[in-house]
Design an enzyme around this catalytic site. Structure first.
Site, PDB file in Angstrom:
ATOM      1  N   HIS A 129       9.453 -26.367   5.683  1.00 18.84           N
ATOM      2  CA  HIS A 129      10.658 -26.103   4.891  1.00 18.84           C
ATOM      3  C   HIS A 129      11.689 -27.219   5.027  1.00 18.84           C
ATOM      4  CE1 HIS A 129       8.830 -22.175   4.219  1.00 18.84           C
ATOM      5  NE2 HIS A 129       9.576 -22.175   3.132  1.00 18.84           N
ATOM      6  N   HIS A 186      -0.140 -22.791  16.927  1.00 20.66           N
ATOM      7  CA  HIS A 186       1.118 -23.196  17.557  1.00 20.66           C
ATOM      8  C   HIS A 186       2.067 -22.018  17.690  1.00 20.66           C
ATOM      9  CE1 HIS A 186       4.908 -25.175  18.375  1.00 20.66           C
ATOM     10  NE2 HIS A 186       4.206 -26.207  18.780  1.00 20.66           N
ATOM     11  N   GLU A 216       3.643 -20.199  20.882  1.00 17.51           N
ATOM     12  CA  GLU A 216       5.086 -19.921  20.831  1.00 17.51           C
ATOM     13  C   GLU A 216       5.455 -18.714  19.978  1.00 17.51           C
ATOM     14  OE1 GLU A 216       7.219 -23.519  19.845  1.00 17.51           O
ATOM     15  OE2 GLU A 216       6.197 -24.635  21.420  1.00 17.51           O
ATOM     16  N   HIS A 248      -0.651 -29.543  23.429  1.00 22.97           N
ATOM     17  CA  HIS A 248      -0.831 -28.086  23.561  1.00 22.97           C
ATOM     18  C   HIS A 248      -2.284 -27.742  23.913  1.00 22.97           C
ATOM     19  CE1 HIS A 248       3.153 -26.877  22.485  1.00 22.97           C
ATOM     20  NE2 HIS A 248       3.113 -27.482  21.315  1.00 22.97           N
TER      21      HIS A 248
HETATM   22 CO    CO Z   1       4.722 -27.688  20.101  1.00 27.43          CO
END
Ligand code: CO
Length: 302
Positions: A129, A186, A216, A248
């Site tokens: 966005h 993610h 997350e 990650h």
């Molecule tokens: Co990250």
């Protein structure tokens, strides 16, 4: 520096307008001036990723670059990274990567007329966005004849179906039906986070031992662990559901520290086999992004 780029973009825009206005008067015998009878199309593709400073990420980006170049031979392909931190890190290593705004200002300067900005994000979350706002800013400036933002990997129901098929095609051959496949997305505070649970639902319609968790967001690692235990899973293949198997994947998914997914599952009696490949290393996923460039090209009428 950014302001300078914008200024140059505006200058380029004014020049472009002057050229367009003066075209009718130049209609015949003006070739020597370097202009054809009509303002020519100059088509470009801007690929926009979050970015990664991890050297292994280059494998993912090279796969995308190669497939886009093969699908659109002769079309200029540019790259931009949305992450300030990654760009600053790379600049420190002597690698200059543009932000989307700088890359678009450059393309305006170079008189591109039709540009597809292709998001290489996984979902239409916060970064997508932000990119949309940048694209809309350039649209408001009016410098490009057409400027279209391509969808991220997972945007429509057709994408979901393609992703379910792609995942089925890339899981390790040795995996048995009673073993789990756990994808690590993610995750985000953005409402688009709901795509991860939606993907898990559609995967489980195909195979009940497929799971999708996030670092997350929701579903989190504890929920995936509880689900695997409820199903009596003894072994799990862990795969990043991110374009790049970077930080990650190496740490949160497959690291040796106690809070990694590998450690949490292993401590719950589930043997773990990490698969260190980002989605952008597999043709099946890259084809979905390339298909989105095709949709954007069609939307531009190119
Ligand atoms: Co990250």
């Amino acid at each position: 520096m950014l302001q300078g780029k914008w200024l140059r973009g505006v200058v380029a825009l004014c020049t472009l307008m002057l050229v367009t206005v003066s075209v009718p008067g130049l209609a015949v015998g003006s070739e020597g001036h370097g202009h054809a009878g009509r303002a020519a199309h100059k088509v470009g593709i801007l690929l926009v990723a979050f970015g990664s400073s991890d050297a292994s990420a280059q494998v993912s980006f090279d796969t995308i670059d190669r497939k886009v170049a093969a699908a659109y031979p002769g079309t200029a392909v540019r790259w931009a990274y949305t992450s300030h931190i990654i760009r600053e890190k790379l600049a420190g290593q002597g690698k200059a990567l543009d932000s989307p705004a700088v890359a678009l200002a450059r393309m305006l300067d170079e008189r591109f007329t039709h540009v597809v900005v292709q998001s290489l994000h996984t979902i239409g979350g916060a970064e997508y966005h932000d990119l949309l706002r940048t694209v809309n800013g350039f649209k408001a400036m009016g410098g490009f004849a057409k400027l279209v933002l391509g969808d991220p990997l997972m945007a429509t129901q057709a994408d979901m179906a393609a992703i379910v098929a792609a995942i089925a095609g890339v899981i390790p051959k040795e995996r048995r039906k009673n073993e789990a496949v756990v994808l690590m997305g993610h995750g985000t505070h953005h409402p688009a986070n709901a795509f991860y649970a939606a993907l898990m639902f559609q995967l489980q319609l195909q195979d009940p031992n497929f799971f999708v968790g996030t670092v997350e967001g929701y579903p989190d690692v504890d929920l995936i662990k509880a689900q695997m235990r409820a199903k009596g899973i003894k072994k799990a293949y862990l795969m990043p559901f991110m374009s790049v198997a970077g930080d990650h994947a190496k740490n949160d998914m497959a690291g040796d520290q106690p809070e990694s997914w590998k450690s949490i599952f292993t401590n719950a009696g589930i043997q773990c086999v990490p698969v260190m490949k980002g989605t952008a290393e597999y043709d099946a996923f890259v084809d979905i992004w390339v298909g989105h460039i095709g949709n954007a090209m069609k939307a531009m009428g190119v």
